[in-house]
Write a protein that holds these residues in place. Structure first.
Motif, PDB file in Angstrom:
ATOM      1  N   LEU B  91      -0.408   5.199   0.434  1.00  0.00           N
ATOM      2  CA  LEU B  91      -0.762   3.748   0.733  1.00  0.00           C
ATOM      3  C   LEU B  91       0.227   3.504   2.897  1.00  0.00           C
ATOM      4  O   LEU B  91       0.179   3.549   3.805  1.00  0.00           O
ATOM      5  CB  LEU B  91      -1.172   2.654   1.154  1.00  0.00           C
ATOM      6  N   GLU B  93       2.590   5.605   4.333  1.00  0.00           N
ATOM      7  CA  GLU B  93       2.545   7.126   4.974  1.00  0.00           C
ATOM      8  C   GLU B  93       0.922   6.283   6.071  1.00  0.00           C
ATOM      9  O   GLU B  93       0.956   7.279   7.409  1.00  0.00           O
ATOM     10  CB  GLU B  93       2.287   8.236   4.086  1.00  0.00           C
ATOM     11  N   PHE B  94      -0.101   6.721   5.128  1.00  0.00           N
ATOM     12  CA  PHE B  94      -1.240   6.337   5.607  1.00  0.00           C
ATOM     13  C   PHE B  94      -1.294   5.254   7.094  1.00  0.00           C
ATOM     14  O   PHE B  94      -1.637   5.999   8.287  1.00  0.00           O
ATOM     15  CB  PHE B  94      -2.197   6.621   5.405  1.00  0.00           C
ATOM     16  N   LYS B  95      -1.014   4.382   6.783  1.00  0.00           N
ATOM     17  CA  LYS B  95      -0.402   3.145   7.801  1.00  0.00           C
ATOM     18  C   LYS B  95       0.312   3.800   8.996  1.00  0.00           C
ATOM     19  O   LYS B  95       0.454   3.714   9.828  1.00  0.00           O
ATOM     20  CB  LYS B  95       0.429   1.750   7.101  1.00  0.00           C
ATOM     21  N   THR B  97      -0.075   6.734   9.576  1.00  0.00           N
ATOM     22  CA  THR B  97      -0.518   7.430  10.930  1.00  0.00           C
ATOM     23  C   THR B  97      -2.408   6.827  11.602  1.00  0.00           C
ATOM     24  O   THR B  97      -2.012   7.372  13.082  1.00  0.00           O
ATOM     25  CB  THR B  97      -1.178   8.121   9.524  1.00  0.00           C
ATOM     26  N   VAL B  98      -1.881   5.504  11.242  1.00  0.00           N
ATOM     27  CA  VAL B  98      -3.316   4.857  11.559  1.00  0.00           C
ATOM     28  C   VAL B  98      -2.206   3.840  12.786  1.00  0.00           C
ATOM     29  O   VAL B  98      -3.078   4.032  14.414  1.00  0.00           O
ATOM     30  CB  VAL B  98      -3.256   3.544  10.597  1.00  0.00           C
ATOM     31  N   SER B  99      -0.844   3.542  12.364  1.00  0.00           N
ATOM     32  CA  SER B  99      -0.213   3.468  13.086  1.00  0.00           C
ATOM     33  C   SER B  99      -0.005   4.187  15.002  1.00  0.00           C
ATOM     34  O   SER B  99      -0.209   3.546  15.773  1.00  0.00           O
ATOM     35  CB  SER B  99       0.817   2.937  13.332  1.00  0.00           C
ATOM     36  N   ARG B 100      -0.026   5.704  14.497  1.00  0.00           N
ATOM     37  CA  ARG B 100       0.196   6.461  15.553  1.00  0.00           C
ATOM     38  C   ARG B 100      -0.946   6.350  16.423  1.00  0.00           C
ATOM     39  O   ARG B 100      -1.041   6.779  17.452  1.00  0.00           O
ATOM     40  CB  ARG B 100       0.621   7.877  14.754  1.00  0.00           C
ATOM     41  N   ALA B 101      -1.854   6.769  15.595  1.00  0.00           N
ATOM     42  CA  ALA B 101      -3.491   6.472  16.047  1.00  0.00           C
ATOM     43  C   ALA B 101      -3.975   5.653  16.722  1.00  0.00           C
ATOM     44  O   ALA B 101      -4.505   5.733  18.131  1.00  0.00           O
ATOM     45  CB  ALA B 101      -4.721   6.852  15.080  1.00  0.00           C
ATOM     46  N   LYS B 102      -3.568   4.881  16.887  1.00  0.00           N
ATOM     47  CA  LYS B 102      -3.578   3.087  17.394  1.00  0.00           C
ATOM     48  C   LYS B 102      -3.679   3.366  18.781  1.00  0.00           C
ATOM     49  O   LYS B 102      -3.062   3.221  20.181  1.00  0.00           O
ATOM     50  CB  LYS B 102      -3.184   2.656  16.737  1.00  0.00           C
ATOM     51  N   SER B 103      -1.578   3.798  18.657  1.00  0.00           N
ATOM     52  CA  SER B 103      -0.808   3.848  20.110  1.00  0.00           C
ATOM     53  C   SER B 103      -1.109   5.030  21.044  1.00  0.00           C
ATOM     54  O   SER B 103      -1.542   4.870  22.033  1.00  0.00           O
ATOM     55  CB  SER B 103       0.630   4.227  19.797  1.00  0.00           C
TER      56      SER B 103
END
Lengths: 144, 144
Positions: B91, B93-95, B97-103
């Motif tokens: 979870l 690591e998943f966050k 990835t989410v953070s990067r996608a958001k950026s």
DNA sequence: CTAAGTGTACTAGAAAGCTTAATACACTTA
DNA sequence: TAAGTGTATTAAGCTTTCTAGTACACTTAG
């Protein structure tokens, strides 16, 4: 101008540089035909090798985010539509991560909540206009 | 017994092996004290080096998923509670990835929809019981 | 005890990716 | 002309991953 987590951040330096340029472009901080720092000056500022910056700039151009002219510099492209391709690739990678997390037993609720958390923690709120006629008069025309 | 995408799959082979064992454990295919294929036999079956399998088994033990006994083999731990730690790491690591996608400009809706899509495409439906007293003496090694 | 099978440990090398280093070239601009 | 630009090349070091071979202590079946 760029906030990079040299060594220790997530992944390679050149990748972080690419992400940062794309991020600033998406936020509107960098607009069409805005010039990026020169390969050498940015490398000096960040304390990294010029080749690393050149690699990031090269891939940014290949990805359609920027255009470079020998003797002048690297600039943000006028047609930001190219960001759509970045979104597509990023979303594809994201799904891979979701798929792996699912296999490892994470539930849809846990992942959705994680997404909510990240977006609740404030970070990059604004967005980009879809149909914009605002191209300004920055067009120099030596694109392509 | 294991379906691995040798070379070409996502990431390192030993990591895929770890994920596969964790996945089968979460699905209930592998239960407490079930024996894993031996380092050498699995390596032979998959056409990879025994050291690679040993690396996966070593980390699985370190992560609390299995326990190994020299001369006997590697087995699934009785207290599957350890999977919670795996979930926590995944979870986290998943966050990232989410953070990067958001950026990079991805919206919360796009990411949430992507999560929905992956979970809609059917894959690992069942779940694991929380409070189980059923340890049973299932399959003691007729495998491989 | 012997033999086979088990996990584990060690050294060594190949391959790939990332970074640094030092040049070099063609171009643009002041 | 001089400085700055992107670009290209070659070389080396580093890390990670995987392979290869060998060795050791242990368990089990005979």
């Amino acid at each position: 101008m760029f906030q990079i987590n040299l060594r220790g951040g997530r992944g390679a330096i050149y990748q972080q540089l690419k992400d940062e340029v794309i991020r600033l472009t998406g936020m509107g901080v960098l607009g069409p035909d805005d010039q990026l720092p020169s390969v050498r000056s940015l490398a000096r500022e960040l304390g990294i090798n010029p080749n690393t910056v050149a690699k990031a700039y090269s891939q940014l151009e290949q990805d359609g985010i920027t255009y470079s002219v020998a003797g002048r510099g690297s600039f943000i492209r006028g047609d930001i539509v190219q960001l759509r391709e970045v979104h597509r690739k990023t979303l594809a990678e994201f799904k891979e991560t979701v798929s792996r997390a699912k296999s490892l037993g994470l539930t849809q609720e846990e992942l959705t909540e994680a997404v909510d958390e990240v977006f609740s923690s404030a970070g990059a709120p604004p967005a980009l206009e879809e149909g914009n006629g605002e191209k300004s008069d920055r067009e120099k025309g030596e694109d392509n």
